[in-house]
Design a protein around this motif. Sequence first.
Motif, PDB file in Angstrom:
ATOM      1  N   LEU A   1       0.830  -1.214   0.000  1.00  0.00           N
ATOM      2  CA  LEU A   1       0.000   0.000   0.000  1.00  0.00           C
ATOM      3  C   LEU A   1       0.866   1.266   0.000  1.00  0.00           C
ATOM      4  N   LEU A   2       1.759   1.381   0.985  1.00  0.00           N
ATOM      5  CA  LEU A   2       2.525   2.621   1.140  1.00  0.00           C
ATOM      6  C   LEU A   2       3.712   2.700   0.190  1.00  0.00           C
ATOM      7  N   GLY A   3       4.124   1.543  -0.304  1.00  0.00           N
ATOM      8  CA  GLY A   3       5.237   1.499  -1.250  1.00  0.00           C
ATOM      9  C   GLY A   3       4.918   2.221  -2.551  1.00  0.00           C
ATOM     10  N   LYS A   4       3.643   2.452  -2.796  1.00  0.00           N
ATOM     11  CA  LYS A   4       3.242   3.190  -4.007  1.00  0.00           C
ATOM     12  C   LYS A   4       3.932   4.546  -4.054  1.00  0.00           C
ATOM     13  N   GLN A   5       4.144   5.119  -2.850  1.00  0.00           N
ATOM     14  CA  GLN A   5       4.766   6.454  -2.795  1.00  0.00           C
ATOM     15  C   GLN A   5       6.290   6.383  -2.795  1.00  0.00           C
ATOM     16  N   ALA A   6       6.845   5.166  -2.723  1.00  0.00           N
ATOM     17  CA  ALA A   6       8.302   5.043  -2.615  1.00  0.00           C
ATOM     18  C   ALA A   6       8.940   4.877  -3.991  1.00  0.00           C
ATOM     19  N   ASP A   7      10.236   5.150  -4.069  1.00  0.00           N
ATOM     20  CA  ASP A   7      10.981   4.859  -5.291  1.00  0.00           C
ATOM     21  C   ASP A   7      11.757   3.546  -5.125  1.00  0.00           C
ATOM     22  N   TYR A   8      12.247   3.331  -3.907  1.00  0.00           N
ATOM     23  CA  TYR A   8      13.051   2.144  -3.619  1.00  0.00           C
ATOM     24  C   TYR A   8      12.440   1.409  -2.424  1.00  0.00           C
ATOM     25  N   ILE A   9      12.392   0.089  -2.492  1.00  0.00           N
ATOM     26  CA  ILE A   9      11.929  -0.697  -1.353  1.00  0.00           C
ATOM     27  C   ILE A   9      13.015  -1.729  -1.034  1.00  0.00           C
ATOM     28  N   VAL A  10      13.434  -1.724   0.216  1.00  0.00           N
ATOM     29  CA  VAL A  10      14.677  -2.405   0.577  1.00  0.00           C
ATOM     30  C   VAL A  10      14.472  -3.382   1.726  1.00  0.00           C
ATOM     31  N   ARG A  11      14.960  -4.607   1.577  1.00  0.00           N
ATOM     32  CA  ARG A  11      14.970  -5.569   2.682  1.00  0.00           C
ATOM     33  C   ARG A  11      16.339  -5.476   3.349  1.00  0.00           C
ATOM     34  N   TYR A  12      16.381  -5.327   4.677  1.00  0.00           N
ATOM     35  CA  TYR A  12      17.678  -5.113   5.340  1.00  0.00           C
ATOM     36  C   TYR A  12      18.156  -6.260   6.229  1.00  0.00           C
ATOM     37  N   GLN A  13      17.338  -7.264   6.482  1.00  0.00           N
ATOM     38  CA  GLN A  13      17.778  -8.397   7.311  1.00  0.00           C
ATOM     39  C   GLN A  13      16.937  -9.625   6.994  1.00  0.00           C
ATOM     40  N   GLY A  14      17.264 -10.747   7.621  1.00  0.00           N
ATOM     41  CA  GLY A  14      16.489 -11.964   7.437  1.00  0.00           C
ATOM     42  C   GLY A  14      16.810 -12.639   6.116  1.00  0.00           C
ATOM     43  N   GLY A  15      15.999 -13.597   5.780  1.00  0.00           N
ATOM     44  CA  GLY A  15      16.242 -14.353   4.555  1.00  0.00           C
ATOM     45  C   GLY A  15      14.970 -15.031   4.104  1.00  0.00           C
ATOM     46  N   PRO A  16      15.112 -16.207   3.477  1.00  0.00           N
ATOM     47  CA  PRO A  16      13.899 -16.889   3.001  1.00  0.00           C
ATOM     48  C   PRO A  16      13.069 -17.523   4.124  1.00  0.00           C
ATOM     49  N   ASN A  17      13.423 -17.216   5.375  1.00  0.00           N
ATOM     50  CA  ASN A  17      12.552 -17.609   6.495  1.00  0.00           C
ATOM     51  C   ASN A  17      11.283 -16.760   6.503  1.00  0.00           C
ATOM     52  N   ALA A  18      11.356 -15.556   5.929  1.00  0.00           N
ATOM     53  CA  ALA A  18      10.206 -14.653   5.929  1.00  0.00           C
ATOM     54  C   ALA A  18       9.179 -15.116   4.909  1.00  0.00           C
ATOM     55  N   GLY A  19       7.948 -14.736   5.163  1.00  0.00           N
ATOM     56  CA  GLY A  19       6.895 -15.025   4.193  1.00  0.00           C
ATOM     57  C   GLY A  19       5.930 -13.860   4.209  1.00  0.00           C
ATOM     58  N   HIS A  20       5.999 -13.021   3.187  1.00  0.00           N
ATOM     59  CA  HIS A  20       5.115 -11.861   3.133  1.00  0.00           C
ATOM     60  C   HIS A  20       4.018 -12.128   2.106  1.00  0.00           C
ATOM     61  N   THR A  21       2.792 -12.135   2.579  1.00  0.00           N
ATOM     62  CA  THR A  21       1.672 -12.447   1.691  1.00  0.00           C
ATOM     63  C   THR A  21       1.032 -11.152   1.214  1.00  0.00           C
ATOM     64  N   VAL A  22       0.860 -11.051  -0.084  1.00  0.00           N
ATOM     65  CA  VAL A  22       0.198  -9.867  -0.653  1.00  0.00           C
ATOM     66  C   VAL A  22      -0.918 -10.362  -1.566  1.00  0.00           C
ATOM     67  N   VAL A  23      -2.109  -9.794  -1.380  1.00  0.00           N
ATOM     68  CA  VAL A  23      -3.240 -10.164  -2.230  1.00  0.00           C
ATOM     69  C   VAL A  23      -3.700  -8.926  -2.978  1.00  0.00           C
ATOM     70  N   PHE A  24      -3.752  -9.005  -4.299  1.00  0.00           N
ATOM     71  CA  PHE A  24      -4.363  -7.913  -5.055  1.00  0.00           C
ATOM     72  C   PHE A  24      -4.922  -8.430  -6.360  1.00  0.00           C
ATOM     73  N   ASP A  25      -5.958  -7.757  -6.847  1.00  0.00           N
ATOM     74  CA  ASP A  25      -6.700  -8.199  -8.036  1.00  0.00           C
ATOM     75  C   ASP A  25      -7.074  -9.676  -7.916  1.00  0.00           C
ATOM     76  N   GLY A  26      -7.405 -10.095  -6.701  1.00  0.00           N
ATOM     77  CA  GLY A  26      -7.807 -11.488  -6.489  1.00  0.00           C
ATOM     78  C   GLY A  26      -6.662 -12.490  -6.571  1.00  0.00           C
ATOM     79  N   LYS A  27      -5.432 -11.998  -6.726  1.00  0.00           N
ATOM     80  CA  LYS A  27      -4.288 -12.917  -6.837  1.00  0.00           C
ATOM     81  C   LYS A  27      -3.466 -12.881  -5.554  1.00  0.00           C
ATOM     82  N   LYS A  28      -2.946 -14.043  -5.173  1.00  0.00           N
ATOM     83  CA  LYS A  28      -2.141 -14.105  -3.942  1.00  0.00           C
ATOM     84  C   LYS A  28      -0.670 -14.323  -4.301  1.00  0.00           C
ATOM     85  N   PHE A  29       0.193 -13.528  -3.704  1.00  0.00           N
ATOM     86  CA  PHE A  29       1.631 -13.677  -3.893  1.00  0.00           C
ATOM     87  C   PHE A  29       2.270 -13.885  -2.522  1.00  0.00           C
ATOM     88  N   VAL A  30       3.160 -14.859  -2.420  1.00  0.00           N
ATOM     89  CA  VAL A  30       3.915 -15.011  -1.177  1.00  0.00           C
ATOM     90  C   VAL A  30       5.384 -14.761  -1.507  1.00  0.00           C
TER      91      VAL A  30
END
Length: 430
Positions: free
Chosen positions: A22-51
């Motif tokens: 949602l808020l990344g729309k206003q950003a130019d860069y989006i950065v992950r700074y720690q962790g790894g593939p242990n994370a699981g971020h779920t995003v749903v839009f236009d009826g589609k699910k992305f993990v």
Amino acid sequence: MPSVVVLGTQWGDEGKGKIVHLLGKQADYIVRYQGGPNAGHTVVFDGKKFVLHLIPAGILIPKKICVIANGVVVDPLSIHEEIKLLEQRDIKVKGRLFISELAHLIFPYHKILDAAKEDAGGKSTKIGTTRKGIGPTYADKVERVGIRLIDYLEPDTFSRLLEQNLSLKAHIIEKYSSIDKLRAEILEQAEYLRPFLQPFACDTSKLLNEALHKKKKVMFESAQGTLLDIDFGTYPYVTSSNPIAGSVGAGCGVGPSKIGSVLGIAKAYTTRVGEGPMPTELKDAVGEQLRATGQEFGATTGRPRRCGWFDAPVVRRSIMVNGIKDLVLTKIDVLANVDPIKICVAYKYKGKLLKDFPNSRAAIMECEPVYETVPGFGAISSELRNFKDLPSNAKKYVLRLEKILGLKFTLVSLGKSRDETISTSKKSIW
Ligand code: IMP
Ligand code: MG
């Protein structure tokens, strides 16, 4: 200051993926700074699910630049798979994703070591990790035997370091796999993963500092929640890195003077996956209801998440250690038809009232939550866009949490997709 850190205030799974989307729309860069593939971020839009596991949720917003910074541990196989999956779903990744040359890499032997420790001594060594090799990879980094992306891209350096690692770890690895087989597998994978990863690799510290210099908007997203922080979490039941805001500096090579605001995400109740203390855990029908309604199953491992009441000392600790100025409340819709609702405002330990989250292992394990009970509310329509239209008891719940936490919520989320959100403040997060 055109930079903001978005992080979880509990044990993860607060809904960072949706908020970054949602808020990344206003950003130019989006950065992950720690962790790894242990994370699981779920995003749903236009009826589609992305993990998403390694790639910032910003990749789902056209044209945004995404960065996996040096503080992240990257599994070459899983980043390859994640990029391929996104491309299959028509998300352009090339030219939009940059991975730090200094990021340490996860190899199959790290996963073997992770599982070996988990299974070694029963309860005493079991953290309930995601078994993705996170801990052993960070351990190698600190032990100064880690292999970074830049090392992987130089075949001779890589072979030398791989040999060093295989011989250092042979005494454990040999119990689970033949060293020769493992070496052959890793070298074979490197043949196609090396040219695949080469175009994504760069000096991301330089990239980000130049972007900040040009007044570009940069959003930093954590992978895990603050209570999983290696320093400020429920040690040893934590992850092996620092999700706290202060870790953006070391994790990205961006100085503290460049960090603007810090936005904390708090779920309207508490969840945690894996072992370890969770004072407000509900092992009853209400816990089941929260898990079922909130679809509280790990996005990475599929494990059922433990569910419980909102724990204010947990979130207050997060506000303090992260310097959070703004809060977002997520998944309030999940509390519908839970009546009454309880809020943990403090703990009791050995007859004493603890207002702060304790550091002692014994106190965290044995403390009893002190609850305030508030009336429940019925279903919340995800169509609502004004705070005043929420059921009256839902409004009271939100206002009560604000009072207990001493901070206002700028957004209240009532559904999975980014438009299912109520904005409660005109203040910009930037
Ligand atoms: P590790 O990060 O795989 O070493 O796991 C350490 C602990 O952190 C375990 O309790 C995991 O369940 C937990 N954990 C790691 N990543 C996440 C996440 O993204 N969400 C929730 N819990 C996580
Ligand atoms: Mg998650």
